[in-house]
Design an enzyme around this catalytic site. Structure first.
Site, PDB file in Angstrom:
ATOM      1  N   THR A  38       0.880   2.551  -4.776  1.00  0.00           N
ATOM      2  CA  THR A  38       1.426   2.923  -3.969  1.00  0.00           C
ATOM      3  C   THR A  38       0.655   3.891  -2.746  1.00  0.00           C
ATOM      4  OG1 THR A  38       2.807   5.081  -3.229  1.00  0.00           O
ATOM      5  CG2 THR A  38       1.557   5.034  -5.631  1.00  0.00           C
ATOM      6  N   ASP A  39       0.964   3.694  -2.075  1.00  0.00           N
ATOM      7  CA  ASP A  39       0.048   4.276  -0.663  1.00  0.00           C
ATOM      8  C   ASP A  39       0.070   6.849  -0.776  1.00  0.00           C
ATOM      9  OD1 ASP A  39       2.042   5.960  -0.053  1.00  0.00           O
ATOM     10  OD2 ASP A  39       2.409   5.117   2.187  1.00  0.00           O
ATOM     11  N   GLU A  40       0.292   7.028  -1.682  1.00  0.00           N
ATOM     12  CA  GLU A  40       0.202   7.903  -2.593  1.00  0.00           C
ATOM     13  C   GLU A  40      -0.459   8.437  -3.163  1.00  0.00           C
ATOM     14  OE1 GLU A  40       4.416  11.039  -3.495  1.00  0.00           O
ATOM     15  OE2 GLU A  40       5.579   9.702  -1.965  1.00  0.00           O
ATOM     16  N   TYR A  60       3.077  13.034  -9.951  1.00  0.00           N
ATOM     17  CA  TYR A  60       3.911  11.517  -9.367  1.00  0.00           C
ATOM     18  C   TYR A  60       2.624  10.578  -9.385  1.00  0.00           C
ATOM     19  CZ  TYR A  60       5.095   7.413  -7.132  1.00  0.00           C
ATOM     20  OH  TYR A  60       5.014   5.816  -6.894  1.00  0.00           O
ATOM     21  N   LYS A 112      -0.011   7.663 -11.070  1.00  0.00           N
ATOM     22  CA  LYS A 112      -0.683   6.512 -10.792  1.00  0.00           C
ATOM     23  C   LYS A 112      -1.815   5.405 -10.129  1.00  0.00           C
ATOM     24  CE  LYS A 112       2.818   3.564  -9.248  1.00  0.00           C
ATOM     25  NZ  LYS A 112       3.585   2.738  -9.935  1.00  0.00           N
TER      26      LYS A 112
HETATM   27  P1  NAD Z   1      12.661   2.664  -9.123  1.00  0.00           P
HETATM   28  O1  NAD Z   1      12.791   4.059 -10.246  1.00  0.00           O
HETATM   29  O2  NAD Z   1      13.906   3.106  -8.599  1.00  0.00           O
HETATM   30  O3  NAD Z   1      12.867   1.993 -10.842  1.00  0.00           O
HETATM   31  C1  NAD Z   1      11.519   2.687 -11.824  1.00  0.00           C
HETATM   32  C2  NAD Z   1      12.461   1.038 -12.779  1.00  0.00           C
HETATM   33  O4  NAD Z   1      11.125   1.374 -14.580  1.00  0.00           O
HETATM   34  C3  NAD Z   1      13.622   1.563 -13.210  1.00  0.00           C
HETATM   35  O5  NAD Z   1      14.357   0.571 -13.531  1.00  0.00           O
HETATM   36  C4  NAD Z   1      13.284   1.831 -14.327  1.00  0.00           C
HETATM   37  O6  NAD Z   1      14.493   1.911 -15.554  1.00  0.00           O
HETATM   38  C5  NAD Z   1      11.954   1.387 -14.735  1.00  0.00           C
HETATM   39  N1  NAD Z   1      11.928   2.032 -16.510  1.00  0.00           N
HETATM   40  C6  NAD Z   1      11.161   3.808 -15.784  1.00  0.00           C
HETATM   41  N2  NAD Z   1      10.568   3.697 -17.216  1.00  0.00           N
HETATM   42  C7  NAD Z   1      10.411   2.306 -18.218  1.00  0.00           C
HETATM   43  C8  NAD Z   1       9.887   2.235 -19.278  1.00  0.00           C
HETATM   44  N3  NAD Z   1       8.916   3.020 -19.942  1.00  0.00           N
HETATM   45  N4  NAD Z   1       9.648   0.945 -19.823  1.00  0.00           N
HETATM   46  C9  NAD Z   1      10.545  -0.063 -18.722  1.00  0.00           C
HETATM   47  N5  NAD Z   1      10.752   0.013 -17.963  1.00  0.00           N
HETATM   48  C10 NAD Z   1      10.958   1.489 -17.232  1.00  0.00           C
HETATM   49  O7  NAD Z   1      11.433   2.613  -8.840  1.00  0.00           O
HETATM   50  P2  NAD Z   1      11.058   1.998  -7.402  1.00  0.00           P
HETATM   51  O8  NAD Z   1      11.151   2.334  -6.237  1.00  0.00           O
HETATM   52  O9  NAD Z   1      11.632   0.497  -8.073  1.00  0.00           O
HETATM   53  O10 NAD Z   1       9.535   0.955  -7.322  1.00  0.00           O
HETATM   54  C11 NAD Z   1       8.671   0.709  -7.968  1.00  0.00           C
HETATM   55  C12 NAD Z   1       7.133   0.415  -8.434  1.00  0.00           C
HETATM   56  O11 NAD Z   1       6.756   0.986  -7.561  1.00  0.00           O
HETATM   57  C13 NAD Z   1       6.907   2.162  -8.826  1.00  0.00           C
HETATM   58  O12 NAD Z   1       5.799   1.704  -9.228  1.00  0.00           O
HETATM   59  C14 NAD Z   1       6.498   2.807  -7.613  1.00  0.00           C
HETATM   60  O13 NAD Z   1       5.385   3.036  -7.802  1.00  0.00           O
HETATM   61  C15 NAD Z   1       6.493   1.651  -6.646  1.00  0.00           C
HETATM   62  N6  NAD Z   1       6.707   1.635  -5.339  1.00  0.00           N
HETATM   63  C16 NAD Z   1       7.942   2.796  -4.954  1.00  0.00           C
HETATM   64  C17 NAD Z   1       7.340   2.187  -3.455  1.00  0.00           C
HETATM   65  C18 NAD Z   1       9.056   3.125  -2.705  1.00  0.00           C
HETATM   66  O14 NAD Z   1       9.113   3.365  -1.895  1.00  0.00           O
HETATM   67  N7  NAD Z   1       9.896   3.151  -3.790  1.00  0.00           N
HETATM   68  C19 NAD Z   1       6.714   2.871  -2.390  1.00  0.00           C
HETATM   69  C20 NAD Z   1       5.104   1.972  -3.013  1.00  0.00           C
HETATM   70  C21 NAD Z   1       5.033   1.803  -4.490  1.00  0.00           C
HETATM   71  O1  DAU Z   2       4.899   5.771   0.065  1.00  0.00           O
HETATM   72  C1  DAU Z   2       5.184   5.708  -1.222  1.00  0.00           C
HETATM   73  C2  DAU Z   2       6.599   6.321  -2.315  1.00  0.00           C
HETATM   74  O2  DAU Z   2       7.320   6.746  -1.129  1.00  0.00           O
HETATM   75  C3  DAU Z   2       6.715   5.647  -3.584  1.00  0.00           C
HETATM   76  O3  DAU Z   2       5.392   5.427  -4.073  1.00  0.00           O
HETATM   77  C4  DAU Z   2       8.002   6.876  -3.975  1.00  0.00           C
HETATM   78  O4  DAU Z   2       8.281   5.883  -5.276  1.00  0.00           O
HETATM   79  C5  DAU Z   2       9.039   6.631  -3.131  1.00  0.00           C
HETATM   80  O5  DAU Z   2       9.557   7.805  -3.863  1.00  0.00           O
HETATM   81  C6  DAU Z   2       8.860   7.348  -1.893  1.00  0.00           C
HETATM   82  O6  DAU Z   2       7.915   8.772  -2.018  1.00  0.00           O
HETATM   83  P1  DAU Z   2       8.665   9.865  -0.699  1.00  0.00           P
HETATM   84  O7  DAU Z   2       8.102  11.034  -1.314  1.00  0.00           O
HETATM   85  O8  DAU Z   2       7.534   9.741   0.148  1.00  0.00           O
HETATM   86  O9  DAU Z   2       9.678   9.057  -0.877  1.00  0.00           O
HETATM   87  P2  DAU Z   2      10.877  10.168  -0.902  1.00  0.00           P
HETATM   88  O10 DAU Z   2      12.314   9.253  -0.464  1.00  0.00           O
HETATM   89  O11 DAU Z   2      11.408  10.792  -1.580  1.00  0.00           O
HETATM   90  O12 DAU Z   2      10.999  11.485   0.215  1.00  0.00           O
HETATM   91  C7  DAU Z   2      10.538  10.614   1.557  1.00  0.00           C
HETATM   92  C8  DAU Z   2      10.601  11.567   3.271  1.00  0.00           C
HETATM   93  O13 DAU Z   2      11.268  12.646   2.903  1.00  0.00           O
HETATM   94  C9  DAU Z   2       9.227  12.743   1.887  1.00  0.00           C
HETATM   95  O14 DAU Z   2       8.477  13.542   3.389  1.00  0.00           O
HETATM   96  C10 DAU Z   2      10.274  14.186   1.927  1.00  0.00           C
HETATM   97  C11 DAU Z   2      11.548  13.830   2.530  1.00  0.00           C
HETATM   98  N1  DAU Z   2      13.040  14.542   2.365  1.00  0.00           N
HETATM   99  C12 DAU Z   2      13.090  13.355   1.128  1.00  0.00           C
HETATM  100  C13 DAU Z   2      14.123  14.240   0.316  1.00  0.00           C
HETATM  101  C14 DAU Z   2      14.901  13.096  -0.945  1.00  0.00           C
HETATM  102  C15 DAU Z   2      13.638  15.015   2.850  1.00  0.00           C
HETATM  103  O15 DAU Z   2      13.158  16.205   3.234  1.00  0.00           O
HETATM  104  N2  DAU Z   2      14.962  15.354   1.774  1.00  0.00           N
HETATM  105  C16 DAU Z   2      15.616  14.608   0.915  1.00  0.00           C
HETATM  106  O16 DAU Z   2      16.300  15.024   0.258  1.00  0.00           O
END
Ligand code: NAD
Ligand code: DAU
Length: 341
Positions: free
Chosen positions: A127-129, A152, A156
């Site tokens: 992730t970019d985080e 988190y 990562k």
């Molecule tokens: P998500 O939370 O929707 O899904 C995570 C999945 O992992 C779930 O199906 C959960 O059951 C499974 N899981 C959790 N613990 C586990 C374990 N111990 N063994 C096997 N499975 C397990 O997450 P997402 O948003 O789909 O993100 C997927 C990946 O992409 C993550 O690694 C996250 O860091 C990365 N990522 C997410 C975003 C985003 O915006 N959502 C952006 C960049 C990177």
């Molecule tokens: O940048 C990549 C990341 O993006 C991934 O690595 C993470 O898994 C994914 O959860 C996401 O992280 P963020 O923290 O950026 O996403 P989130 O949807 O939780 O929040 C997006 C923005 O909105 C952030 O600035 C916080 C804000 N927010 C979020 C929630 C849930 C609110 O203002 N209100 C809310 O209720």
């Protein structure tokens, strides 16, 4: 030559389930999908993929060394793509421990098993985080120092360093991708976009952290899937690739776009106490994956957001199902304590 077999972990989550669907449609690979089905994993997100003979679902944890070793051997796995993670920043603030167990120890278990079994390539979905937070100007490149701010992102970044070490020390063929915020179908409604759509639909308050001017760089999940497959298929061993779509928006911009599309008033917007340690701005420089591998996003933000809102409005049963169970308890714990700003 037989089609390769890929172990996809976390394939019942948001991005993982979209990726399984992408692989089934766009490639001939065979998939072993290992997912623990935590609160974030849902087989309903894979309903149309479960009958495919190219997709085997296995419920289990990436922290189970014996299970992972067994699956790699039994299915002669060629490559691993690791999505499995605890993924929500707010939950990592409420309880960081499981983030280390899954994201750090789980990744180490997979890397060790991959090395032992002679797996040909390991892709870590990061992730970019991990880069921390930007000011008003500039972009994250692959050379930006890691500077994670939440439990988190720290977990990562730790996993990324283990991936780097396994390449450097043991010669494991690894690729790491670092993507910006995704949106699209099947995202768990703890994340901003599905939460806002769900609450707006029910005329509930829309919780905005702080001043709502934090910036995220949004990418449609389908474009993330194509980027991961491109990096897995064509990336350089040991390389890191940033993935993003040049779609920076403040949180308030995103929420106003959704409100227009669902036809609800801005009076639902409710400013609440800020997230502790809230990163101000993320913005990705994705020129490496574009120049080296020829990847480009296929859809723009406006088109893909309209498609996404429509999807949630058309899939109310899916939302109802995933937002039952412990979701209500989580919502009350997080937002009940936040109050109005
Ligand atoms: P998500 O939370 O929707 O899904 C995570 C999945 O992992 C779930 O199906 C959960 O059951 C499974 N899981 C959790 N613990 C586990 C374990 N111990 N063994 C096997 N499975 C397990 O997450 P997402 O948003 O789909 O993100 C997927 C990946 O992409 C993550 O690694 C996250 O860091 C990365 N990522 C997410 C975003 C985003 O915006 N959502 C952006 C960049 C990177
Ligand atoms: O940048 C990549 C990341 O993006 C991934 O690595 C993470 O898994 C994914 O959860 C996401 O992280 P963020 O923290 O950026 O996403 P989130 O949807 O939780 O929040 C997006 C923005 O909105 C952030 O600035 C916080 C804000 N927010 C979020 C929630 C849930 C609110 O203002 N209100 C809310 O209720």
């Amino acid at each position: 030559m037989a089609a390769p077999t890929i172990l996809v972990t976390g394939g019942a989550g948001f991005i993982g389930s979209n990726f399984i669907r992408y692989l089934l449609a766009e490639t001939d690979v065979r998939i072993v999908n290992l997912d623990a089905l935590t609160y974030a994993g849902n087989l309903a997100s894979l309903a149309d993929c479960l009958d495919s003979e190219r997709h085997l679902f296995v419920r289990g944890s990436i922290t189970s060394a014996d299970l992972v070793a067994y699956l790699l051997k039994q299915h002669a796995v060629d490559g691993i793509i690791n999505f499995a993670a605890e993924s929500h920043v707010d939950r990592s603030i409420l309880g960081p421990k499981v983030f280390v167990e899954t994201n750090v120890q789980g990744t180490l278990t997979l890397l060790s098993a991959a090395r032992e079994a002679g797996v040909r390539r390991f892709l870590q979905v990061s992730t970019d985080e991990v880069y921390g937070s930007l000011g008003d100007q500039g972009f994250f490149t692959e050379e930006t120092p890691l500077s994670p701010n939440s439990p988190y992102s720290a977990s990562k970044a730790s996993a990324d360093l283990l991936v780097r070490a396994f390449h450097h020390t043991f010669g494991l063929d690894t690729v790491t991708t670092r993507c910006s915020n995704n949106y699209g179908p099947y995202q768990f409604p703890e994340k901003l976009i599905p939460l806002i759509i769900m609450n707006a639909r029910q005329n509930k308050a829309l919780p905005v952290y702080g001043d709502g001017l934090n910036v995220r760089d949004w990418l449609y999940v389908g474009d993330h899937c194509s980027a991961i497959w491109t990096a897995f298929s064509k990336g350089r061993a040991g390389a890191v690739y940033n993935i993003g779509g040049n779609s920076e928006r403040t949180n308030l911009d995103v929420i106003r776009t959704i409100l227009q599309q669902v036809g609800k008033p801005e009076s639902l917007i409710t400013f609440v106490k800020d997230r502790p340690g809230h990163d101000r701005r993320y913005a990705i420089d994705a020129s490496r994956i574009q120049a080296e591998l020829g990847w480009r996003p296929a859809v723009d933000f406006e088109t893909a957001m309209a498609r996404t809102v429509r999807w949630y409005l058309d899939h109310q049963p899916w939302l109802d199902q995933v937002a039952s169970g412990d979701y209500q308890t989580y919502y009350q714990t997080l937002y009940g304590n936040r109050g109005r700003a």
